[in-house]
Design a protein around this motif. Sequence first.
Motif, PDB file in Angstrom:
ATOM      1  N   UNK A  88      -3.446 -11.309  -2.921  1.00  0.00           N
ATOM      2  CA  UNK A  88      -4.418 -10.221  -2.991  1.00  0.00           C
ATOM      3  C   UNK A  88      -3.880  -9.054  -2.181  1.00  0.00           C
ATOM      4  N   UNK A  89      -3.643  -7.925  -2.846  1.00  0.00           N
ATOM      5  CA  UNK A  89      -3.163  -6.734  -2.143  1.00  0.00           C
ATOM      6  C   UNK A  89      -3.584  -5.479  -2.895  1.00  0.00           C
ATOM      7  N   UNK A  90      -4.520  -4.708  -2.358  1.00  0.00           N
ATOM      8  CA  UNK A  90      -4.859  -3.428  -2.982  1.00  0.00           C
ATOM      9  C   UNK A  90      -3.737  -2.415  -2.760  1.00  0.00           C
ATOM     10  N   UNK A  91      -3.476  -1.613  -3.753  1.00  0.00           N
ATOM     11  CA  UNK A  91      -2.517  -0.509  -3.614  1.00  0.00           C
ATOM     12  C   UNK A  91      -2.726   0.434  -4.789  1.00  0.00           C
ATOM     13  N   UNK A  92      -2.972   1.692  -4.485  1.00  0.00           N
ATOM     14  CA  UNK A  92      -3.154   2.666  -5.552  1.00  0.00           C
ATOM     15  C   UNK A  92      -1.850   2.995  -6.260  1.00  0.00           C
ATOM     16  N   UNK A  93      -0.726   2.783  -5.574  1.00  0.00           N
ATOM     17  CA  UNK A  93       0.578   3.099  -6.151  1.00  0.00           C
ATOM     18  C   UNK A  93       1.039   1.924  -7.007  1.00  0.00           C
ATOM     19  N   UNK A  94       1.308   2.202  -8.246  1.00  0.00           N
ATOM     20  CA  UNK A  94       1.633   1.160  -9.224  1.00  0.00           C
ATOM     21  C   UNK A  94       2.899   0.400  -8.841  1.00  0.00           C
ATOM     22  N   UNK A  95       2.854  -0.909  -8.987  1.00  0.00           N
ATOM     23  CA  UNK A  95       4.029  -1.747  -8.820  1.00  0.00           C
ATOM     24  C   UNK A  95       4.301  -2.209  -7.398  1.00  0.00           C
ATOM     25  N   UNK A 143      -2.820 -10.745  -7.946  1.00  0.00           N
ATOM     26  CA  UNK A 143      -4.136 -10.583  -8.558  1.00  0.00           C
ATOM     27  C   UNK A 143      -4.368  -9.157  -9.061  1.00  0.00           C
ATOM     28  N   UNK A 144      -5.140  -9.065 -10.125  1.00  0.00           N
ATOM     29  CA  UNK A 144      -5.530  -7.778 -10.681  1.00  0.00           C
ATOM     30  C   UNK A 144      -6.212  -6.943  -9.597  1.00  0.00           C
ATOM     31  N   UNK A 145      -5.760  -5.702  -9.440  1.00  0.00           N
ATOM     32  CA  UNK A 145      -6.338  -4.854  -8.390  1.00  0.00           C
ATOM     33  C   UNK A 145      -7.680  -4.230  -8.786  1.00  0.00           C
ATOM     34  N   UNK A 146      -8.151  -4.476 -10.000  1.00  0.00           N
ATOM     35  CA  UNK A 146      -9.469  -4.039 -10.471  1.00  0.00           C
ATOM     36  C   UNK A 146      -9.598  -2.527 -10.631  1.00  0.00           C
ATOM     37  N   UNK A 147      -8.489  -1.801 -10.532  1.00  0.00           N
ATOM     38  CA  UNK A 147      -8.573  -0.341 -10.621  1.00  0.00           C
ATOM     39  C   UNK A 147      -9.066   0.127 -11.982  1.00  0.00           C
ATOM     40  N   UNK A 148      -8.738  -0.590 -13.047  1.00  0.00           N
ATOM     41  CA  UNK A 148      -9.135  -0.166 -14.385  1.00  0.00           C
ATOM     42  C   UNK A 148     -10.635  -0.295 -14.606  1.00  0.00           C
ATOM     43  N   UNK A 149     -11.279  -1.224 -13.893  1.00  0.00           N
ATOM     44  CA  UNK A 149     -12.688  -1.522 -14.163  1.00  0.00           C
ATOM     45  C   UNK A 149     -13.646  -1.063 -13.080  1.00  0.00           C
ATOM     46  N   UNK A 150     -13.128  -0.703 -11.888  1.00  0.00           N
ATOM     47  CA  UNK A 150     -14.047  -0.242 -10.843  1.00  0.00           C
ATOM     48  C   UNK A 150     -13.426   0.719  -9.844  1.00  0.00           C
ATOM     49  N   UNK A 151     -12.105   0.856  -9.790  1.00  0.00           N
ATOM     50  CA  UNK A 151     -11.486   1.696  -8.785  1.00  0.00           C
ATOM     51  C   UNK A 151     -11.320   0.941  -7.480  1.00  0.00           C
ATOM     52  N   UNK A 152     -10.858   1.652  -6.441  1.00  0.00           N
ATOM     53  CA  UNK A 152     -10.608   1.010  -5.149  1.00  0.00           C
ATOM     54  C   UNK A 152     -11.738   1.294  -4.173  1.00  0.00           C
ATOM     55  N   UNK A 153     -12.278   0.219  -3.591  1.00  0.00           N
ATOM     56  CA  UNK A 153     -13.450   0.319  -2.725  1.00  0.00           C
ATOM     57  C   UNK A 153     -13.076   0.367  -1.251  1.00  0.00           C
ATOM     58  N   UNK A 154     -12.072   1.135  -0.902  1.00  0.00           N
ATOM     59  CA  UNK A 154     -11.758   1.405   0.492  1.00  0.00           C
ATOM     60  C   UNK A 154     -11.547   0.170   1.340  1.00  0.00           C
ATOM     61  N   UNK A 155     -12.201   0.155   2.503  1.00  0.00           N
ATOM     62  CA  UNK A 155     -12.031  -0.937   3.454  1.00  0.00           C
ATOM     63  C   UNK A 155     -12.519  -2.264   2.904  1.00  0.00           C
ATOM     64  N   UNK A 156     -13.339  -2.234   1.867  1.00  0.00           N
ATOM     65  CA  UNK A 156     -13.875  -3.471   1.292  1.00  0.00           C
ATOM     66  C   UNK A 156     -12.992  -4.034   0.182  1.00  0.00           C
ATOM     67  N   UNK A 157     -12.005  -3.266  -0.286  1.00  0.00           N
ATOM     68  CA  UNK A 157     -11.385  -3.635  -1.555  1.00  0.00           C
ATOM     69  C   UNK A 157     -10.590  -4.939  -1.495  1.00  0.00           C
ATOM     70  N   UNK A 158      -9.826  -5.151  -0.442  1.00  0.00           N
ATOM     71  CA  UNK A 158      -9.068  -6.405  -0.349  1.00  0.00           C
ATOM     72  C   UNK A 158     -10.018  -7.594  -0.380  1.00  0.00           C
ATOM     73  N   UNK A 159     -11.195  -7.448   0.223  1.00  0.00           N
ATOM     74  CA  UNK A 159     -12.142  -8.555   0.286  1.00  0.00           C
ATOM     75  C   UNK A 159     -12.924  -8.702  -1.011  1.00  0.00           C
TER      76      UNK A 159
END
Length: 487
Positions: A229-236, A253-269
């Motif tokens: 699990x690792x959020x990152x706005x930069x592809x790849x 794991x899918x970063x969920x950006x396509x379906x909800x975007x990145x939720x800041x400090x909560x996103x990794x969790x």
Amino acid sequence: MAGITGFGGYVPRLRLQRKAVVEANGWFNPALAGLAKGERSMCNWDEDSLTMAVEAARDCMGETPPADLRSIYFASTTMPFADRQNATVAATALNLGEDIRTVDMTSSQRAGTSGLIDALENAEGRDGTVLFLAADTRETAASGPQELQMGDAAAAFTIGNDGVIAEFLGSHQVSTDFVDHYRGQNRSFDYNWEERWIRDEGYFKIVPPAVKALLDKTGVAGSDVDMMVMPALIRGVPQRIAKGAGIAEEAVQDNLHAVMGEAGAAHALVMLSKAMQNAGPGKTILVIGWGQGCDLMLFRTTDAIAKFKPALGGVEGYLGRKKAESNYNRYLAFNDLIDRDKGIRAEVDAQTALTTLYRNRKKVLGFVGGKCTKCGTVQYPKSHICVNPNCGEWKSQEDYPFADEPCTVQSWTADGLTYSPDPPTHFGMVTFEAGGRLMADLTDVDKGGVEVGMPLRMVFRVKVEDERRGFKKYFWKAAPDHRKTAA
């Protein structure tokens, strides 16, 4: 061994279509066209980080919080109060009692992962359960790429030593003042730096040594990691870091950006919570948080995970429960990005009497009514005299929480005259299965979408905001019960 004993999440119902944002702003910033696919989650006008955290906690714990719950952590960079402990408000809304430790964690995108590490390490060898919440609603300037990339969401975990569904194998943290973005004091929006610098000098130089250090510390090989699990706005970026550590590409794991975007400090969790919904026993999960360094955690699921289900559907359930929002102006209005003429009816002084709020905190924030100990009648609000005309007993009532009581619409009105940030105002008489009724605001409903007998559930929301003094009033509203309407 300490570990995660429960998990949950929350994603708001509304999903702003990125195409609508691009159509509105493409004349000014044509480069946005590359981000036009998909959708981002957006809070309703009466939602914020605190209300989302409460919903995530209810998803995690169900109707009955652990009897030994002793601490609650709340992590966010967008808390509604800068100087009023937000975790205490959440604890009151969840009726967790007042003999409880409450902690706010903020000021970094690592607030969620750093806070979870702290909670896990504090739980080791101690009795009692910890509730950890993370939520974010990051504001962005209109017409910029961050407006399309961000999203609103929350995650919740219970942590303890008994009934562990994911053992905590270890952690590693790196602290370095690498500034990829920042938000100054009294500023609404982040200032973002150049993407290539962040990728090459940040992610690729800071994270890989930290991953190696954690794997060496725990004795786990990269090839043994089943989920990363690792959020990152930069592809790849996550894929390259996984490859360098010997972690299989399919583990990322899918970063969920396509379906909800990145939720800041909560996103990794949020990503971790979703991953755990799909993880069977014996799975090794690596979690990486980023922001002025990085946090890393390693978990291994136990046989008990097969029996755990989030009470309200978890992140996956909320991702599936959605309404596409193509009105970009509604998004701007809900996030106070435009000045609107609200009309004379909105010109009401919304000052809160803090003394009254304190005396009625259980009733208002915790939605606690009364139950007569003589005849068993339940009512809201609690009063000195039982409302049962055949009883009328004096001072016979004990506390009775209504927040999780199923309810239905008895009658309703859509009012186009009363001021509302999202007209018309829906309200009606709500009746509870256990007895009792309440004239309540309805939320998350569409015009023409309310009917008598509709199943409802109570949700913790913003009632009104005192813009003059910067104080939000919270109360409980009735929303469609998606668990029953979906069936």
